[in-house]
Design a protein around this motif. Sequence first.
Motif, PDB file in Angstrom:
ATOM      1  N   LYS A   1      -6.984  10.147  -3.117  1.00 12.23           N
ATOM      2  CA  LYS A   1      -6.724  11.701  -3.230  1.00 12.23           C
ATOM      3  C   LYS A   1      -5.126  11.684  -3.112  1.00 12.23           C
ATOM      4  CE  LYS A   1      -7.606  15.979  -1.904  1.00 12.23           C
ATOM      5  NZ  LYS A   1      -6.353  16.460  -1.898  1.00 12.23           N
TER       6      LYS A   1
ATOM      7  N   ASP B   1      -3.049  13.908  -5.536  1.00 12.72           N
ATOM      8  CA  ASP B   1      -2.270  15.098  -5.232  1.00 12.72           C
ATOM      9  C   ASP B   1      -0.776  14.637  -6.006  1.00 12.72           C
ATOM     10  OD1 ASP B   1      -4.050  16.346  -3.742  1.00 12.72           O
ATOM     11  OD2 ASP B   1      -3.144  15.375  -1.944  1.00 12.72           O
TER      12      ASP B   1
ATOM     13  N   ASN C   1      -6.773  10.256   4.791  1.00 11.59           N
ATOM     14  CA  ASN C   1      -6.683  10.918   3.563  1.00 11.59           C
ATOM     15  C   ASN C   1      -6.830   9.708   2.565  1.00 11.59           C
ATOM     16  OD1 ASN C   1      -6.044  12.377   1.339  1.00 11.59           O
ATOM     17  ND2 ASN C   1      -3.780  12.328   2.056  1.00 11.59           N
TER      18      ASN C   1
ATOM     19  N   LYS D   1      -8.585  20.028 -11.925  1.00 17.72           N
ATOM     20  CA  LYS D   1      -9.301  19.036 -10.857  1.00 17.72           C
ATOM     21  C   LYS D   1      -9.893  17.735 -11.740  1.00 17.72           C
ATOM     22  CE  LYS D   1     -13.068  19.666  -7.564  1.00 17.72           C
ATOM     23  NZ  LYS D   1     -13.092  18.286  -7.174  1.00 17.72           N
TER      24      LYS D   1
ATOM     25  N   ALA E   1     -12.680  12.254  -1.740  1.00 15.70           N
ATOM     26  CA  ALA E   1     -11.274  12.738  -2.450  1.00 15.70           C
ATOM     27  C   ALA E   1     -11.827  14.035  -3.167  1.00 15.70           C
ATOM     28  CB  ALA E   1     -10.714  11.683  -3.223  1.00 15.70           C
TER      29      ALA E   1
END
Length: 294
Positions: free
Chosen positions: A142, A146, A138, A2, A47
């Motif tokens: 972020k 991804d 979004n 993360k 995010a």
Amino acid sequence: MKIRKAIIPIAGKGTRFLPATKEIAKEIIPIINVPMIHYVVKEAVDAGIEQIIFVTSSGKFSVEDYFDRNQELEAFLERNNKIKELELIRKIGSMVSVTSVRQKEQLGLGHAVLMAKSMIGDEPFAVLLGDDIVINKNPAIKQLMDVSLSNNGATVIGVMEVPKSDTAKYGIVKGDIVDEKTLRMTGMVEKPKPEDAPTNLATPGRYILTPEIFEILEKIPRGAGNEYQLTDAINVLCQQKDVFAYKFTGERYDTGNVHGYLDATVDFALKDPELRDVFLATLKSRLQKHGIQL
Ligand code: G1P
């Protein structure tokens, strides 16, 4: 893994916004009533970023204060029963954990990022440049996270197409097409002249990086503008391993200059349901007053 931390370099002097920036941090200049930096931090928080590391210089304390609690103001608003305002202020003060590190000399973006090395440790991180506001449901950063996650935690650079005549304002990437939005990078060059630019794919200041970039930043020589360029370090990295460029989705404003700042102000007013009608009426009456017909 993360991505929890984001570096936001804010040490620049904001010379394109003088005279305001003589005494105010550029990042605190508002678009309508919200400081520009709020939008950049919000993108990171939305995010999932938990810690912001500002790379600062003198005169930037107001940016750190803005994201801190202001007990005196809170007490004042409470006493005066201004509950809506109180909630707004409290929310900003508890938005995210903020730390800062000084960049004692302005030696370039690569140097600024290197200043935060000890605060990052051994984990991937985001870098967002405060001059660029990117609006999308979004968050742009972020989207890059991804792409990184689905590519074994690789470095990912956010890019957008710019007119060829503008390449000298940006870091420009080149690479092999992976899909419609993604390239596997083969190089990156800082602010090439249009005739030297390999593509028109420019980074507006959104990056997902890994700690290995610090070792490269410690070794690279000065580059464009006689500064240590993040672009040059990424160029070295992409010769060694997979680095991706991703055409993110979002409306980007270059609020570091007055033109981009105006675009953002007008767009934000038009998009705000409480302001839209007032703004249109004001605009109409002002145009009439000055005898301007569009
Ligand atoms: C920096 C970076 C450049 C990037 C740009 C985005 O340049 O060095 O690669 O494209 O930000 O705004 P600056 O605008 O700080 O000169």
